[in-house]
Design a protein around this motif. Sequence first.
Motif, PDB file in Angstrom:
ATOM      1  N   VAL A  13       9.436   8.824 -19.450  1.00 43.89           N
ATOM      2  CA  VAL A  13      10.556   9.642 -19.933  1.00 43.89           C
ATOM      3  C   VAL A  13      11.341   8.886 -21.004  1.00 43.89           C
ATOM      4  N   ALA A  14      11.489   7.591 -20.844  1.00 43.63           N
ATOM      5  CA  ALA A  14      12.238   6.777 -21.800  1.00 43.63           C
ATOM      6  C   ALA A  14      11.623   6.804 -23.188  1.00 43.63           C
ATOM      7  N   GLN A  15      10.337   7.094 -23.282  1.00 44.81           N
ATOM      8  CA  GLN A  15       9.634   7.071 -24.572  1.00 44.81           C
ATOM      9  C   GLN A  15       9.620   8.424 -25.270  1.00 44.81           C
ATOM     10  N   LEU A  16      10.146   9.459 -24.626  1.00 44.75           N
ATOM     11  CA  LEU A  16      10.046  10.810 -25.173  1.00 44.75           C
ATOM     12  C   LEU A  16      11.088  11.087 -26.239  1.00 44.75           C
ATOM     13  N   SER A  17      10.705  11.899 -27.208  1.00 39.41           N
ATOM     14  CA  SER A  17      11.670  12.406 -28.175  1.00 39.41           C
ATOM     15  C   SER A  17      12.486  13.495 -27.488  1.00 39.41           C
ATOM     16  N   TYR A  18      13.566  13.919 -28.118  1.00 41.26           N
ATOM     17  CA  TYR A  18      14.381  14.995 -27.546  1.00 41.26           C
ATOM     18  C   TYR A  18      13.539  16.246 -27.335  1.00 41.26           C
ATOM     19  N   GLU A  19      12.761  16.596 -28.338  1.00 37.90           N
ATOM     20  CA  GLU A  19      11.953  17.814 -28.257  1.00 37.90           C
ATOM     21  C   GLU A  19      10.928  17.744 -27.127  1.00 37.90           C
ATOM     22  N   GLN A  20      10.301  16.591 -26.964  1.00 43.10           N
ATOM     23  CA  GLN A  20       9.323  16.413 -25.895  1.00 43.10           C
ATOM     24  C   GLN A  20       9.996  16.514 -24.521  1.00 43.10           C
ATOM     25  N   ALA A  21      11.129  15.838 -24.372  1.00 45.82           N
ATOM     26  CA  ALA A  21      11.845  15.865 -23.098  1.00 45.82           C
ATOM     27  C   ALA A  21      12.316  17.273 -22.769  1.00 45.82           C
ATOM     28  N   ARG A  22      12.816  17.980 -23.758  1.00 42.50           N
ATOM     29  CA  ARG A  22      13.294  19.350 -23.543  1.00 42.50           C
ATOM     30  C   ARG A  22      12.140  20.268 -23.148  1.00 42.50           C
ATOM     31  N   GLU A  23      11.020  20.131 -23.816  1.00 32.92           N
ATOM     32  CA  GLU A  23       9.845  20.956 -23.511  1.00 32.92           C
ATOM     33  C   GLU A  23       9.361  20.693 -22.077  1.00 32.92           C
ATOM     34  N   GLN A  24       9.291  19.429 -21.705  1.00 31.05           N
ATOM     35  CA  GLN A  24       8.867  19.090 -20.355  1.00 31.05           C
ATOM     36  C   GLN A  24       9.877  19.557 -19.314  1.00 31.05           C
ATOM     37  N   LEU A  25      11.164  19.474 -19.642  1.00 29.28           N
ATOM     38  CA  LEU A  25      12.200  19.953 -18.727  1.00 29.28           C
ATOM     39  C   LEU A  25      12.060  21.451 -18.497  1.00 29.28           C
ATOM     40  N   LEU A  26      11.800  22.200 -19.543  1.00 24.09           N
ATOM     41  CA  LEU A  26      11.598  23.642 -19.396  1.00 24.09           C
ATOM     42  C   LEU A  26      10.390  23.943 -18.514  1.00 24.09           C
ATOM     43  N   ALA A  27       9.331  23.144 -18.652  1.00 24.70           N
ATOM     44  CA  ALA A  27       8.139  23.329 -17.819  1.00 24.70           C
ATOM     45  C   ALA A  27       8.452  23.038 -16.351  1.00 24.70           C
ATOM     46  N   VAL A  28       9.238  22.010 -16.100  1.00 21.60           N
ATOM     47  CA  VAL A  28       9.633  21.666 -14.735  1.00 21.60           C
ATOM     48  C   VAL A  28      10.446  22.801 -14.123  1.00 21.60           C
ATOM     49  N   VAL A  29      11.403  23.312 -14.878  1.00 20.67           N
ATOM     50  CA  VAL A  29      12.240  24.411 -14.384  1.00 20.67           C
ATOM     51  C   VAL A  29      11.377  25.628 -14.054  1.00 20.67           C
ATOM     52  N   THR A  30      10.433  25.935 -14.925  1.00 17.97           N
ATOM     53  CA  THR A  30       9.538  27.067 -14.692  1.00 17.97           C
ATOM     54  C   THR A  30       8.750  26.879 -13.397  1.00 17.97           C
ATOM     55  N   GLN A  31       8.228  25.667 -13.177  1.00 17.52           N
ATOM     56  CA  GLN A  31       7.470  25.386 -11.960  1.00 17.52           C
ATOM     57  C   GLN A  31       8.355  25.510 -10.719  1.00 17.52           C
ATOM     58  N   LEU A  32       9.572  24.998 -10.802  1.00 15.69           N
ATOM     59  CA  LEU A  32      10.473  25.082  -9.655  1.00 15.69           C
ATOM     60  C   LEU A  32      10.868  26.523  -9.368  1.00 15.69           C
ATOM     61  N   GLU A  33      11.115  27.295 -10.421  1.00 18.41           N
ATOM     62  CA  GLU A  33      11.492  28.691 -10.236  1.00 18.41           C
ATOM     63  C   GLU A  33      10.358  29.516  -9.635  1.00 18.41           C
ATOM     64  N   ALA A  34       9.114  29.115  -9.915  1.00 21.57           N
ATOM     65  CA  ALA A  34       7.968  29.838  -9.369  1.00 21.57           C
ATOM     66  C   ALA A  34       7.924  29.707  -7.852  1.00 21.57           C
ATOM     67  N   GLY A  35       8.454  28.597  -7.334  1.00 19.71           N
ATOM     68  CA  GLY A  35       8.547  28.406  -5.894  1.00 19.71           C
ATOM     69  C   GLY A  35       7.228  28.209  -5.179  1.00 19.71           C
ATOM     70  N   SER A  36       6.174  27.882  -5.880  1.00 19.10           N
ATOM     71  CA  SER A  36       4.862  27.752  -5.239  1.00 19.10           C
ATOM     72  C   SER A  36       4.507  26.316  -4.856  1.00 19.10           C
ATOM     73  N   ALA A  37       5.342  25.358  -5.243  1.00 20.95           N
ATOM     74  CA  ALA A  37       5.058  23.953  -4.944  1.00 20.95           C
ATOM     75  C   ALA A  37       5.495  23.621  -3.522  1.00 20.95           C
TER      76      ALA A  37
END
Length: 80
Positions: A13-37
């Motif tokens: 995470v420390a090596q990510l650009s803002y855009e990369q971190a934001r994109e990955q954060l959105l993916a995490v939120v999507t996975q959590l919202e899906a509730g299948s984990a």
Amino acid sequence: MTKATPNPAMADVAQLSYEQAREQLLAVVTQLEAGSASLEDSLALWERGEALAQKCEEWLEGAKTRLAAARVSTGSTSGD
């Protein structure tokens, strides 16, 4: 309050650009919202999301600091 031992899986995470971190954060939120984990996977996702959100905040704070410094150096005091 004491800080937890850094998680090696979060080191990237420390090596990510803002855009990369934001994109990955959105993916995490999507996975959590899906509730299948599983609970354990959801906790890991949550922890990664927290780390990504912190990284985004660091980038944004750095940008604000740079903008403020640029305004001071150019003599601009307007908030526009």
